[in-house]
Write a protein that holds these residues in place. Structure first.
Motif, PDB file in Angstrom:
ATOM      1  N   SER A 133       0.948  -1.222  -0.003  1.00 27.07           N
ATOM      2  CA  SER A 133       0.065  -0.103  -0.081  1.00 27.07           C
ATOM      3  C   SER A 133       0.805   1.275   0.046  1.00 27.07           C
ATOM      4  CB  SER A 133      -0.787   0.137   1.239  1.00 27.07           C
ATOM      5  OG  SER A 133      -1.933  -1.119   1.237  1.00 27.07           O
ATOM      6  N   VAL A 134       1.985   1.346   0.752  1.00 32.21           N
ATOM      7  CA  VAL A 134       2.903   2.483   0.931  1.00 32.21           C
ATOM      8  C   VAL A 134       3.596   2.628  -0.373  1.00 32.21           C
ATOM      9  CG1 VAL A 134       4.772   3.355   1.928  1.00 32.21           C
ATOM     10  CG2 VAL A 134       3.028   2.122   3.314  1.00 32.21           C
ATOM     11  N   ALA A 135       3.994   1.486  -1.050  1.00 35.79           N
ATOM     12  CA  ALA A 135       4.725   1.730  -2.186  1.00 35.79           C
ATOM     13  C   ALA A 135       3.568   2.241  -3.371  1.00 35.79           C
ATOM     14  CB  ALA A 135       5.350   0.134  -2.553  1.00 35.79           C
ATOM     15  N   LEU A 136       2.361   1.639  -3.453  1.00 33.55           N
ATOM     16  CA  LEU A 136       1.668   2.087  -4.416  1.00 33.55           C
ATOM     17  C   LEU A 136       1.250   3.592  -4.420  1.00 33.55           C
ATOM     18  CD1 LEU A 136      -1.106  -0.712  -4.652  1.00 33.55           C
ATOM     19  CD2 LEU A 136       0.517  -0.013  -6.742  1.00 33.55           C
ATOM     20  N   ALA A 137       1.299   4.264  -2.973  1.00 35.14           N
ATOM     21  CA  ALA A 137       0.773   5.442  -2.705  1.00 35.14           C
ATOM     22  C   ALA A 137       2.137   6.485  -3.214  1.00 35.14           C
ATOM     23  CB  ALA A 137       0.469   5.743  -1.480  1.00 35.14           C
ATOM     24  N   ALA A 138       3.353   5.857  -2.797  1.00 33.99           N
ATOM     25  CA  ALA A 138       4.630   6.594  -3.270  1.00 33.99           C
ATOM     26  C   ALA A 138       4.512   6.604  -4.701  1.00 33.99           C
ATOM     27  CB  ALA A 138       5.727   5.787  -2.600  1.00 33.99           C
ATOM     28  N   THR A 139       4.088   5.598  -5.547  1.00 29.81           N
ATOM     29  CA  THR A 139       4.127   5.655  -6.954  1.00 29.81           C
ATOM     30  C   THR A 139       3.218   6.794  -7.312  1.00 29.81           C
ATOM     31  OG1 THR A 139       4.519   3.425  -6.872  1.00 29.81           O
ATOM     32  CG2 THR A 139       3.741   4.152  -8.960  1.00 29.81           C
ATOM     33  N   GLY A 140       1.875   6.879  -6.936  1.00 31.20           N
ATOM     34  CA  GLY A 140       0.951   7.947  -7.344  1.00 31.20           C
ATOM     35  C   GLY A 140       1.619   9.246  -6.975  1.00 31.20           C
ATOM     36  N   VAL A 141       2.108   9.356  -5.819  1.00 30.73           N
ATOM     37  CA  VAL A 141       2.897  10.782  -5.726  1.00 30.73           C
ATOM     38  C   VAL A 141       3.788  11.155  -6.618  1.00 30.73           C
ATOM     39  CG1 VAL A 141       4.157  12.045  -4.056  1.00 30.73           C
ATOM     40  CG2 VAL A 141       2.163  10.844  -2.935  1.00 30.73           C
ATOM     41  N   ALA A 142       4.801  10.068  -6.964  1.00 34.34           N
ATOM     42  CA  ALA A 142       5.800  10.195  -7.919  1.00 34.34           C
ATOM     43  C   ALA A 142       5.474  10.385  -9.369  1.00 34.34           C
ATOM     44  CB  ALA A 142       6.602   8.972  -7.953  1.00 34.34           C
ATOM     45  N   TRP A 143       4.220   9.786  -9.467  1.00 39.48           N
ATOM     46  CA  TRP A 143       3.555  10.203 -10.883  1.00 39.48           C
ATOM     47  C   TRP A 143       3.069  11.613 -11.328  1.00 39.48           C
ATOM     48  CZ3 TRP A 143       2.794   8.215 -15.650  1.00 39.48           C
ATOM     49  CH2 TRP A 143       1.869   8.649 -16.621  1.00 39.48           C
ATOM     50  N   LEU A 144       2.268  12.234  -9.838  1.00 38.00           N
ATOM     51  CA  LEU A 144       1.907  13.279 -10.153  1.00 38.00           C
ATOM     52  C   LEU A 144       3.189  14.324 -10.192  1.00 38.00           C
ATOM     53  CD1 LEU A 144      -0.923  12.970  -7.413  1.00 38.00           C
ATOM     54  CD2 LEU A 144      -1.114  13.439  -9.870  1.00 38.00           C
ATOM     55  N   THR A 145       4.180  14.223  -9.418  1.00 40.00           N
ATOM     56  CA  THR A 145       5.475  14.928  -9.440  1.00 40.00           C
ATOM     57  C   THR A 145       6.040  14.899 -10.835  1.00 40.00           C
ATOM     58  OG1 THR A 145       5.939  14.229  -7.155  1.00 40.00           O
ATOM     59  CG2 THR A 145       7.884  15.325  -8.468  1.00 40.00           C
ATOM     60  N   TRP A 146       6.188  13.953 -11.546  1.00 36.87           N
ATOM     61  CA  TRP A 146       6.845  13.816 -12.706  1.00 36.87           C
ATOM     62  C   TRP A 146       5.778  14.299 -13.916  1.00 36.87           C
ATOM     63  CZ3 TRP A 146       5.535  10.407 -17.202  1.00 36.87           C
ATOM     64  CH2 TRP A 146       6.366  10.429 -18.411  1.00 36.87           C
ATOM     65  N   GLN A 147       4.457  14.404 -13.714  1.00 35.65           N
ATOM     66  CA  GLN A 147       3.524  14.914 -14.532  1.00 35.65           C
ATOM     67  C   GLN A 147       3.855  16.324 -14.645  1.00 35.65           C
ATOM     68  OE1 GLN A 147       1.820  13.913 -17.038  1.00 35.65           O
ATOM     69  NE2 GLN A 147       2.704  11.919 -16.866  1.00 35.65           N
TER      70      GLN A 147
END
Length: 303
Positions: A133-147
């Motif tokens: 769960s933590v890894a998926l949430a971090a992926t979501g934040v990383a995606w928003l940062t990249w976009q």
């Protein structure tokens, strides 16, 4: 009151508290004419008066001395008060600056940040599902940062400040409302001085320029601040924490819907992708929590 009636009453009070928190952006939007800093200062002053009056009524005039006598309470509640004031200020500013959706993101990811703080500061252990769960949430934040070329600072600031606030309040053994009362005492005088300064320097217009309706809304901030917190404190004593933990997503869900449907904020496919990662993470986290709570209940009944 029977246990069943007590739990049912707690559920209704918890739901009402989270719905009220979720609808807050509509209230702050009515106060757009008032600078965000002054809204927060009014919120502190009027809620402090209300909470102090409540505690004197319920516990007598010795409530403050009794609460401050707790180990580490004095300095830790000063720190938690500073954190909640920062959280309130950032939230009010973000809403009135058109960032309701990003604000909701902060409160969606807050539980997972709290879990990480439990690992780092309290040496708690996570199972594999929780780490997923933590890894998926971090992926979501990383995606928003990249976009968007930068991290979602508003969401991160809200999540970190509220998670730190929760960590401190967990470490200091003080009742929820009493703790809020002490925090309010610490914040009351600085907030009052800021408001007096704005009034004497021409930037504040309370009771003189904003109109009776705005003045009434500023005073009522105290009720909207204290009432759901008192309701939450009432509910957590009667409802299992696993249930309250799931119910807390009512508030950011309402905030998110308000941001998109009422305030017309942009929610394109790129942003939706980041949110989906976080929502999936929360769903996995919540289901795992429910299953573990159920197993613990069955084990206790068997014992």
């Amino acid at each position: 009151m029977s246990d069943h009636a007590s739990v049912r009453g707690g559920l209704w009070v918890a739901a009402a508290s989270f719905v009220l928190w979720g609808l807050m952006p509509l209230y702050w939007h009515l106060l757009k004419v008032v600078p965000s800093l002054q809204i927060v200062m009014h919120r502190i002053v009027w809620s402090a008066l209300l909470v102090a009056a409540w505690l004197v009524w319920k516990q007598g005039r010795g409530w403050l001395r009794a609460t401050m006598a707790r180990p580490r309470a004095a300095w830790m509640l000063a720190l938690s008060g500073t954190l909640i004031a920062f959280n309130w200020g950032l939230y009010v500013w973000a809403v009135n600056a058109g960032h309701v959706v990003e604000s909701s993101l902060g409160y969606f990811i807050n539980p997972l940040v709290s879990v990480l703080f439990g690992v780092v500061f309290l040496h708690e252990r996570l199972n594999r599902v929780q780490w997923l769960s933590v890894a998926l949430a971090a992926t979501g934040v990383a995606w928003l940062t990249w976009q968007y070329g930068q991290p979602p600072w508003i969401a991160i600031g809200l999540a970190l400040s509220f998670a730190l606030y929760g960590l401190i309040r967990k470490l200091v053994a003080v009742d929820s409302v009493n703790g809020l009362g002490v925090e309010s005492v610490y914040l009351f005088l600085p907030a009052l001085l800021v408001l007096l300064w704005t009034e004497t320097h021409g930037t504040g217009h309370f009771a003189s320029g904003w109109g009776l309706g705005v003045d009434a809304l500023l005073v009522f901030c105290g009720v909207l601040t204290a009432l759901p917190l008192i309701g939450f404190a009432y509910a957590v004593r009667r409802v299992p924490l696993s249930v309250v933990g799931l119910m807390q997503y009512i508030a950011p869900t309402i905030q998110f819907l308000l941001g998109v449907l009422v305030f017309g904020e942009v929610f394109d496919r790129d942003r939706a992708t980041g949110f989906i990662f976080i929502w999936v993470a929360l769903a996995i986290f919540a289901i795992d929590g429910l299953l573990r709570a159920r197993r613990a209940t069955l084990a206790a009944a068997a014992a």
